[in-house]
Design an enzyme around this catalytic site. Sequence first.
Site, PDB file in Angstrom:
ATOM      1  CB  VAL A 135      -1.108   0.494   1.061  1.00 37.68           C
ATOM      2  CG1 VAL A 135      -2.106   0.945   1.443  1.00 37.68           C
ATOM      3  CG2 VAL A 135      -2.457  -1.030   1.434  1.00 37.68           C
ATOM      4  NE  ARG A 180       9.888  -4.436   8.979  1.00 37.79           N
ATOM      5  CZ  ARG A 180       9.426  -5.218   9.485  1.00 37.79           C
ATOM      6  NH1 ARG A 180       9.086  -5.456  10.915  1.00 37.79           N
ATOM      7  NH2 ARG A 180       8.594  -5.888   8.200  1.00 37.79           N
ATOM      8  CE  LYS A 218      -7.144  -5.335   6.125  1.00 34.91           C
ATOM      9  NZ  LYS A 218      -6.883  -6.099   5.093  1.00 34.91           N
ATOM     10  CD  GLU A 225     -13.326   5.497   1.196  1.00 38.00           C
ATOM     11  OE1 GLU A 225     -13.935   5.994   1.400  1.00 38.00           O
ATOM     12  OE2 GLU A 225     -13.134   3.759   1.587  1.00 38.00           O
ATOM     13  CE  LYS A 229     -11.028  -6.633   4.248  1.00 37.36           C
ATOM     14  NZ  LYS A 229     -10.668  -7.241   3.566  1.00 37.36           N
ATOM     15  N   GLY A 245      -4.361  -4.190  -3.009  1.00 37.05           N
ATOM     16  CA  GLY A 245      -3.481  -4.366  -3.692  1.00 37.05           C
ATOM     17  C   GLY A 245      -3.019  -2.786  -4.124  1.00 37.05           C
TER      18      GLY A 245
HETATM   19  N1  NAP Z   1      -2.213  -4.960   0.627  1.00 38.00           N
HETATM   20  C1  NAP Z   1      -3.751  -4.123   0.246  1.00 38.00           C
HETATM   21  O1  NAP Z   1      -3.797  -4.757  -1.209  1.00 38.00           O
HETATM   22  C2  NAP Z   1      -4.811  -4.028   1.176  1.00 38.00           C
HETATM   23  C3  NAP Z   1      -5.816  -3.400   1.411  1.00 38.00           C
HETATM   24  C4  NAP Z   1      -5.937  -2.819   1.959  1.00 38.00           C
HETATM   25  C5  NAP Z   1      -5.707  -2.549   3.298  1.00 38.00           C
HETATM   26  N2  NAP Z   1      -4.239  -2.987   3.749  1.00 38.00           N
HETATM   27  C6  NAP Z   1      -4.135  -2.891   4.808  1.00 38.00           C
HETATM   28  O2  NAP Z   1      -2.345  -1.800   4.681  1.00 38.00           O
HETATM   29  C7  NAP Z   1      -1.765  -1.667   5.752  1.00 38.00           C
HETATM   30  C8  NAP Z   1      -0.301  -2.214   4.995  1.00 38.00           C
HETATM   31  O3  NAP Z   1      -0.518  -3.298   4.035  1.00 38.00           O
HETATM   32  P1  NAP Z   1       0.637  -3.861   2.822  1.00 38.00           P
HETATM   33  O4  NAP Z   1      -0.888  -4.907   2.520  1.00 38.00           O
HETATM   34  O5  NAP Z   1       1.143  -2.921   2.012  1.00 38.00           O
HETATM   35  O6  NAP Z   1       1.511  -4.170   4.069  1.00 38.00           O
HETATM   36  P2  NAP Z   1       3.400  -4.858   3.702  1.00 38.00           P
HETATM   37  O7  NAP Z   1       3.102  -4.914   2.098  1.00 38.00           O
HETATM   38  O8  NAP Z   1       3.288  -6.184   4.555  1.00 38.00           O
HETATM   39  O9  NAP Z   1       3.713  -3.623   4.212  1.00 38.00           O
HETATM   40  C9  NAP Z   1       4.109  -3.079   5.519  1.00 38.00           C
HETATM   41  C10 NAP Z   1       4.837  -2.153   5.757  1.00 38.00           C
HETATM   42  O10 NAP Z   1       5.899  -1.385   6.764  1.00 38.00           O
HETATM   43  C11 NAP Z   1       6.779  -1.839   7.162  1.00 38.00           C
HETATM   44  N3  NAP Z   1       7.106  -1.387   8.682  1.00 38.00           N
HETATM   45  C12 NAP Z   1       6.857  -2.467   9.299  1.00 38.00           C
HETATM   46  N4  NAP Z   1       7.093  -2.493  10.841  1.00 38.00           N
HETATM   47  C13 NAP Z   1       7.673  -1.523  11.065  1.00 38.00           C
HETATM   48  C14 NAP Z   1       8.322  -0.911  11.816  1.00 38.00           C
HETATM   49  N5  NAP Z   1       8.556  -0.860  12.668  1.00 38.00           N
HETATM   50  N6  NAP Z   1       8.798   0.814  11.241  1.00 38.00           N
HETATM   51  C15 NAP Z   1       8.551   1.290  10.119  1.00 38.00           C
HETATM   52  N7  NAP Z   1       8.133   0.404   9.020  1.00 38.00           N
HETATM   53  C16 NAP Z   1       7.818  -0.706   9.325  1.00 38.00           C
HETATM   54  C17 NAP Z   1       7.188  -2.492   6.246  1.00 38.00           C
HETATM   55  O11 NAP Z   1       8.803  -2.312   6.317  1.00 38.00           O
HETATM   56  P3  NAP Z   1      10.145  -3.398   5.834  1.00 38.00           P
HETATM   57  O12 NAP Z   1       9.195  -3.470   4.515  1.00 38.00           O
HETATM   58  O13 NAP Z   1      11.524  -2.714   5.771  1.00 38.00           O
HETATM   59  O14 NAP Z   1       9.576  -4.283   6.186  1.00 38.00           O
HETATM   60  C18 NAP Z   1       7.144  -2.672   5.195  1.00 38.00           C
HETATM   61  O15 NAP Z   1       7.310  -1.406   4.336  1.00 38.00           O
HETATM   62  C19 NAP Z   1      -2.605  -2.643   6.326  1.00 38.00           C
HETATM   63  O16 NAP Z   1      -2.794  -2.186   8.097  1.00 38.00           O
HETATM   64  C20 NAP Z   1      -3.273  -3.374   5.466  1.00 38.00           C
HETATM   65  O17 NAP Z   1      -4.247  -4.260   6.274  1.00 38.00           O
HETATM   66  C21 NAP Z   1      -3.709  -2.960   3.063  1.00 38.00           C
END
Ligand code: NAP
Length: 434
Positions: free
Chosen positions: A14, A45, A106, A130, A206, A303
Amino acid sequence: MQQVNVGIVGLGNVGMGTLTILAENAAEISAKLGFQLQVTAVCSRSVAEKTLPPGLETVLRTADWHDVVNDPNIHIVAELVGGTSIAKEMIDAAIAAGKSVVTANKELMALQGPGIWDRAIASGINLAMEASVAGGIPIHAVLREGISGDRVVALQGILNGTSNYILTEIEKHGTDFAVVLAEAQRLGYAEADPSADIDGYDARSKLAILAALAFGLQVVPSDIHTEGIRRIGPIDFQYAHRLGHTIRLVCAARRTQDGVFLSVRPALIAQSTILASVQGAYNAIWVRGQYGQDTFYYGRGAGPNPTGVAVVSDLMRVAREIRSGSPQRVSPFAHERLATNRPLPIELQKSAYYLRFRVQDRPGIIAALASILAEKHVSLDAVLQLPTEDKHNLPFVITIEPCEEKAVAEAVAKMATLDFMVEPPLALPMERPL
Ligand SMILES: NC(=O)c1ccc[n+]([C@@H]2O[C@H](COP(=O)([O-])OP(=O)(O)OC[C@H]3O[C@@H](n4cnc5c(N)ncnc54)[C@H](OP(=O)(O)O)[C@@H]3O)[C@@H](O)[C@H]2O)c1
């Protein structure tokens, strides 16, 4: 204030989607706003290994989120990390530092969002989320503003793209659940630990947020009746089709005089309903209002780019409010205050049911099952059996007429003890259209 400055924490799916849109679509965003929305800091990180989109070469890069939250030049912090520990700490710190927050989280918002919003209001800042439900579908905006004049009486949603992808693959190809799940993991559609998606917990968070937006209810997610899709197989789609239905992981909410029923579970839905046509990783929400009647929202539930659009649009809304200095913010939960009611016990709801059995064939099976149904005052509707060779593992289906779910649950528990059962019966509600 010439521009509004944003710090992005979390550069995963995201976070990178959000940054890409902010960079590539900067001119259009500025033209809409009339001022610049500027990313001035990014954090993850492994920030040193990230390749940022062009135009962001000079922003502060840090692996410590405190640097973003404590930066006096930043007006809005985007929390795109996820989870309920660091993310909560970070959001609380941002609010305490007087910064508005945009989040996609969420899980945290379902569990603790109302308390966070209270603190945000007390600090005079804004909170927007959102992206937390159905990624690219602007369902918050719809319930918070678009149809807020209506009184929502019911909704049904497909809110987890991974489980919808798995179900529609089983449906299309007749492949077993475990095979489709393994393929989804290989393609990156399902996590290594798929439980949050396939056991319904992601969709449950959700639905808890939607219950707040639609009904003004603060619901503890674990109070929502939740079942996953692990037991659904190709045979269930064969029978469901015979019945003019399909199977989806349905998030359902229905307002009654006594309270609200909330559930997340695989259910049969009529093929004639628009929800039944939602395929693959798509999400949809069907809302019934007392006055405006039906509205339907469809799109990508996840996505980087669809979710990034939701985050960027939130950033734009919050930035506008910061610029205008308006102290009157619309609650992200669409209600000034939420009531802390528990959902009604699902056992009190009336539903028609699909019961699928696997038995060792022998005379008297239907009679034994019918007698248990009669004992619980449940009316049998139809018996279906597709041709099969295997008499030691014989599938067949009984449908039952609408009755209290408590009676069905009791009947199914008793049926499971019968010695000809190869496995416990699978009981799926047949969701009536809104
Ligand atoms: N994926 C989707 O399509 C989607 C859709 C709707 C909502 N969401 C929500 O959006 C949020 C993020 O999802 P995502 O899929 O983008 O997750 P993700 O790909 O796992 O990304 C998480 C990010 O957070 C960073 N992070 C973790 N711990 C940290 C810390 N202590 N300090 C600084 N950065 C830290 C990670 O760093 P590193 O890269 O360095 O490990 C990574 O860049 C979640 O709440 C998820 O439920 C996701």
